[in-house]
Design a protein around this motif. Sequence first.
Motif, PDB file in Angstrom:
ATOM      1  N   LEU A  22      15.757  -0.802   6.369  1.00 57.75           N
ATOM      2  CA  LEU A  22      14.458  -0.467   7.241  1.00 57.75           C
ATOM      3  C   LEU A  22      14.635   0.974   7.731  1.00 57.75           C
ATOM      4  CD1 LEU A  22      13.960  -3.523   9.680  1.00 57.75           C
ATOM      5  CD2 LEU A  22      12.285  -2.718   7.842  1.00 57.75           C
ATOM      6  N   ALA A  23      15.505   1.657   7.937  1.00 57.92           N
ATOM      7  CA  ALA A  23      15.628   3.027   8.414  1.00 57.92           C
ATOM      8  C   ALA A  23      15.480   3.833   7.315  1.00 57.92           C
ATOM      9  CB  ALA A  23      17.132   3.257   9.003  1.00 57.92           C
ATOM     10  N   ALA A  24      15.874   3.383   6.010  1.00 54.77           N
ATOM     11  CA  ALA A  24      15.674   4.423   4.681  1.00 54.77           C
ATOM     12  C   ALA A  24      14.312   4.248   4.466  1.00 54.77           C
ATOM     13  CB  ALA A  24      16.453   3.722   3.824  1.00 54.77           C
ATOM     14  N   VAL A  25      13.596   3.286   4.806  1.00 53.99           N
ATOM     15  CA  VAL A  25      12.053   2.943   4.387  1.00 53.99           C
ATOM     16  C   VAL A  25      11.407   3.956   5.413  1.00 53.99           C
ATOM     17  CG1 VAL A  25      10.084   1.468   4.735  1.00 53.99           C
ATOM     18  CG2 VAL A  25      12.285   0.751   3.504  1.00 53.99           C
ATOM     19  N   ALA A  26      11.670   3.867   6.761  1.00 54.32           N
ATOM     20  CA  ALA A  26      10.923   4.756   7.746  1.00 54.32           C
ATOM     21  C   ALA A  26      11.047   6.349   7.547  1.00 54.32           C
ATOM     22  CB  ALA A  26      11.634   4.487   9.202  1.00 54.32           C
ATOM     23  N   ALA A  27      12.328   6.607   7.018  1.00 55.74           N
ATOM     24  CA  ALA A  27      12.632   8.044   6.606  1.00 55.74           C
ATOM     25  C   ALA A  27      11.765   8.199   5.391  1.00 55.74           C
ATOM     26  CB  ALA A  27      13.898   8.126   6.198  1.00 55.74           C
ATOM     27  N   ASP A  28      11.475   7.417   4.637  1.00 54.29           N
ATOM     28  CA  ASP A  28      10.840   7.903   3.281  1.00 54.29           C
ATOM     29  C   ASP A  28       9.193   7.942   3.624  1.00 54.29           C
ATOM     30  OD1 ASP A  28      12.722   7.541   1.637  1.00 54.29           O
ATOM     31  OD2 ASP A  28      12.409   5.559   0.736  1.00 54.29           O
ATOM     32  N   LEU A  29       8.911   7.388   4.624  1.00 49.48           N
ATOM     33  CA  LEU A  29       7.489   7.494   5.282  1.00 49.48           C
ATOM     34  C   LEU A  29       7.276   8.433   6.397  1.00 49.48           C
ATOM     35  CD1 LEU A  29       6.920   3.451   5.641  1.00 49.48           C
ATOM     36  CD2 LEU A  29       5.839   4.976   3.893  1.00 49.48           C
ATOM     37  N   GLY A  30       8.483   9.014   6.471  1.00 50.79           N
ATOM     38  CA  GLY A  30       8.455  10.303   7.572  1.00 50.79           C
ATOM     39  C   GLY A  30       8.633  10.002   8.919  1.00 50.79           C
ATOM     40  N   ASP A  31       9.467   8.927   9.221  1.00 45.46           N
ATOM     41  CA  ASP A  31       9.504   8.237  10.455  1.00 45.46           C
ATOM     42  C   ASP A  31      11.046   8.230  10.732  1.00 45.46           C
ATOM     43  OD1 ASP A  31       6.851   7.863  10.705  1.00 45.46           O
ATOM     44  OD2 ASP A  31       7.062   5.790   9.882  1.00 45.46           O
ATOM     45  N   MET A  48       6.325 -21.159   2.647  1.00 42.09           N
ATOM     46  CA  MET A  48       6.980 -22.178   2.419  1.00 42.09           C
ATOM     47  C   MET A  48       8.258 -21.952   1.810  1.00 42.09           C
ATOM     48  SD  MET A  48       3.915 -25.134   2.362  1.00 42.09           S
ATOM     49  CE  MET A  48       3.163 -23.683   1.108  1.00 42.09           C
ATOM     50  N   THR A  49       8.299 -20.850   1.168  1.00 38.53           N
ATOM     51  CA  THR A  49       9.503 -20.387   0.245  1.00 38.53           C
ATOM     52  C   THR A  49      10.158 -19.479   0.759  1.00 38.53           C
ATOM     53  OG1 THR A  49       7.996 -21.074  -1.899  1.00 38.53           O
ATOM     54  CG2 THR A  49      10.216 -19.423  -2.006  1.00 38.53           C
ATOM     55  N   ASN A  50       9.695 -18.509   1.529  1.00 41.52           N
ATOM     56  CA  ASN A  50      10.401 -17.472   2.233  1.00 41.52           C
ATOM     57  C   ASN A  50       9.985 -17.583   3.594  1.00 41.52           C
ATOM     58  OD1 ASN A  50      11.461 -16.186  -0.480  1.00 41.52           O
ATOM     59  ND2 ASN A  50       9.297 -15.871  -0.687  1.00 41.52           N
ATOM     60  N   GLU A  51      10.626 -16.756   4.413  1.00 43.30           N
ATOM     61  CA  GLU A  51      10.382 -16.295   5.959  1.00 43.30           C
ATOM     62  C   GLU A  51       9.776 -15.058   5.630  1.00 43.30           C
ATOM     63  OE1 GLU A  51      12.375 -18.344   9.256  1.00 43.30           O
ATOM     64  OE2 GLU A  51      14.134 -18.183   7.916  1.00 43.30           O
ATOM     65  N   VAL A  52       8.766 -14.801   6.359  1.00 48.07           N
ATOM     66  CA  VAL A  52       8.196 -13.421   6.259  1.00 48.07           C
ATOM     67  C   VAL A  52       7.806 -12.984   7.585  1.00 48.07           C
ATOM     68  CG1 VAL A  52       5.989 -12.268   5.003  1.00 48.07           C
ATOM     69  CG2 VAL A  52       6.936 -14.244   4.075  1.00 48.07           C
ATOM     70  N   PHE A  53       8.055 -11.532   7.794  1.00 45.99           N
ATOM     71  CA  PHE A  53       7.745 -10.994   9.063  1.00 45.99           C
ATOM     72  C   PHE A  53       6.999  -9.819   8.996  1.00 45.99           C
ATOM     73  CE2 PHE A  53      11.909 -13.175   8.912  1.00 45.99           C
ATOM     74  CZ  PHE A  53      11.794 -14.179  10.122  1.00 45.99           C
ATOM     75  N   GLU A  54       6.090  -9.543   9.774  1.00 42.36           N
ATOM     76  CA  GLU A  54       5.549  -8.074  10.182  1.00 42.36           C
ATOM     77  C   GLU A  54       6.399  -7.534  11.112  1.00 42.36           C
ATOM     78  OE1 GLU A  54       1.970  -6.495  12.731  1.00 42.36           O
ATOM     79  OE2 GLU A  54       1.485  -8.247  11.764  1.00 42.36           O
ATOM     80  N   VAL A  55       6.853  -6.228  10.489  1.00 41.71           N
ATOM     81  CA  VAL A  55       7.655  -5.606  11.303  1.00 41.71           C
ATOM     82  C   VAL A  55       7.022  -4.093  11.662  1.00 41.71           C
ATOM     83  CG1 VAL A  55      10.011  -4.240  11.448  1.00 41.71           C
ATOM     84  CG2 VAL A  55       9.705  -6.248  10.340  1.00 41.71           C
ATOM     85  N   ASN A  56       7.105  -3.516  12.870  1.00 38.78           N
ATOM     86  CA  ASN A  56       6.234  -2.406  13.256  1.00 38.78           C
ATOM     87  C   ASN A  56       7.298  -1.381  13.985  1.00 38.78           C
ATOM     88  OD1 ASN A  56       3.603  -3.837  12.539  1.00 38.78           O
ATOM     89  ND2 ASN A  56       4.135  -4.740  14.519  1.00 38.78           N
ATOM     90  N   TRP A  57       6.880  -0.250  13.852  1.00 39.45           N
ATOM     91  CA  TRP A  57       7.694   0.743  14.931  1.00 39.45           C
ATOM     92  C   TRP A  57       6.715   2.019  15.051  1.00 39.45           C
ATOM     93  CZ3 TRP A  57       9.496  -0.129   9.870  1.00 39.45           C
ATOM     94  CH2 TRP A  57       9.245   0.690   8.823  1.00 39.45           C
ATOM     95  N   PRO A  58       7.006   2.840  16.034  1.00 41.26           N
ATOM     96  CA  PRO A  58       6.199   3.883  16.343  1.00 41.26           C
ATOM     97  C   PRO A  58       6.371   4.850  15.180  1.00 41.26           C
ATOM     98  CG  PRO A  58       7.784   3.870  17.854  1.00 41.26           C
ATOM     99  CD  PRO A  58       8.127   2.684  17.026  1.00 41.26           C
ATOM    100  N   THR A  59       5.187   5.525  14.576  1.00 38.40           N
ATOM    101  CA  THR A  59       5.421   6.827  13.814  1.00 38.40           C
ATOM    102  C   THR A  59       5.908   7.972  14.749  1.00 38.40           C
ATOM    103  OG1 THR A  59       3.194   7.278  14.216  1.00 38.40           O
ATOM    104  CG2 THR A  59       3.417   5.823  12.413  1.00 38.40           C
ATOM    105  N   LYS A  60       6.591   8.793  13.562  1.00 39.13           N
ATOM    106  CA  LYS A  60       6.918   9.989  14.296  1.00 39.13           C
ATOM    107  C   LYS A  60       6.016  10.971  14.749  1.00 39.13           C
ATOM    108  CE  LYS A  60      10.498  13.592  13.539  1.00 39.13           C
ATOM    109  NZ  LYS A  60      11.616  14.236  12.383  1.00 39.13           N
ATOM    110  N   ASP A  62       2.375  10.525  15.332  1.00 37.38           N
ATOM    111  CA  ASP A  62       1.487  10.558  16.298  1.00 37.38           C
ATOM    112  C   ASP A  62       1.912   9.356  17.080  1.00 37.38           C
ATOM    113  OD1 ASP A  62       0.924   8.317  14.803  1.00 37.38           O
ATOM    114  OD2 ASP A  62      -1.080   9.276  14.023  1.00 37.38           O
ATOM    115  N   GLY A  63       2.771   8.489  17.132  1.00 42.30           N
ATOM    116  CA  GLY A  63       3.161   7.370  17.832  1.00 42.30           C
ATOM    117  C   GLY A  63       2.318   6.267  17.712  1.00 42.30           C
TER     118      GLY A  63
END
Length: 347
Positions: A22-31, A48-60, A62-63
């Motif tokens: 997740l940290a690497a993904v955020a860095a790739d997106l500039g966060d 029903m096959t996987n567990e799926v989550f929406e994950v949010n964090w503040p952008t670097k 504009d927040g």
Amino acid sequence: MAIKAIELLKGGENHEEIMEVLAAVAADLGDVIDDLNSLQVKPLKGAMTNEVFEVNWPTKSDGHQRKVLVRLYGEGIEVFFNRVDEIQTFESMSKHGQGPRLLGRFTTGRVEEFIHAKTLSAADLRDPEISALVASKMREFHNLHMPGTKKAQLWQRLSHAKSLCSPKDIKNFGLEHLDTEINMLVELLSQGYQEIGFCHNDLQYGNIMMDEDTRAITLIDYEYASYNPVAYDLANHFCEMVANYHSDQPHVLDYTKYPGLEERQRFVYNYLSSEGKEPSSSEVEQLLNLAEKYTLANHLFWGLWGLISSYVNTIDFDYKEYARQRFQQYWLKKATLLDSPSVISEH
């Protein structure tokens, strides 16, 4: 913030790996993700096959909140597909401009682009306009040039899945002669020319998204996708119309909601005409008849899926009762669908 999801990301065996990805993904997106507390995690229902989550964090910059989708793979379900092939399919789809982008991978799951579109509901599938869009998208999907041999994968998957059922369940569900049933279907349904396409194989409403502004349809979740007769994919979609996975009893199937003759004809017509060529009534009838017969293979596949899932999956879903309904529907419809040369009738 959902406690269960937070605990999953914190307490899983590979939570450190998930955080690194997740940290690497955020860095790739500039966060920048400073720590776990900066994440907002929301479980998404209906899977029903996987567990799926929406994950949010503040952008670097504009927040505002950045959204990604984290998918934790269900255990043991790889019997129905090859996870390496599925990742390859996912990446190929992205190259074709289909579905979300793959942002990162970890041992037990992956991070995907969050698609800002509406996930369809069970009721949406009955809307003629939306149904026509889905039919057209399905045709486009079937025409994709994807990796792998262009031949049906269905029968091999069925036979392999049956071999993994416990002796107790084989007896309890009356599956002692299932190999004979599968061989019979192979013989009957493989006669004559059949179009083979790259099929989704799990086109339930939760795997269909629509941009509410442009009305563009996106198909997601390709775990079960493979080359198969296109009639089988149509059959699967019709069968999924009896389910509502967001109800209080998501495993319960209501076969009074199976699409009637006119609805099925309209879908097949829209499917065939989506490339600009007017199909003849005989072409519509031929594909519709074949799709109806393939509902039998579909019942067996998802019945076996239910049994095997009950051994390995911890998602709150009554897999065995779901399986029982699918097998029951197979035996209920077998004589009608196979004894008649034409099966265009009310289900």
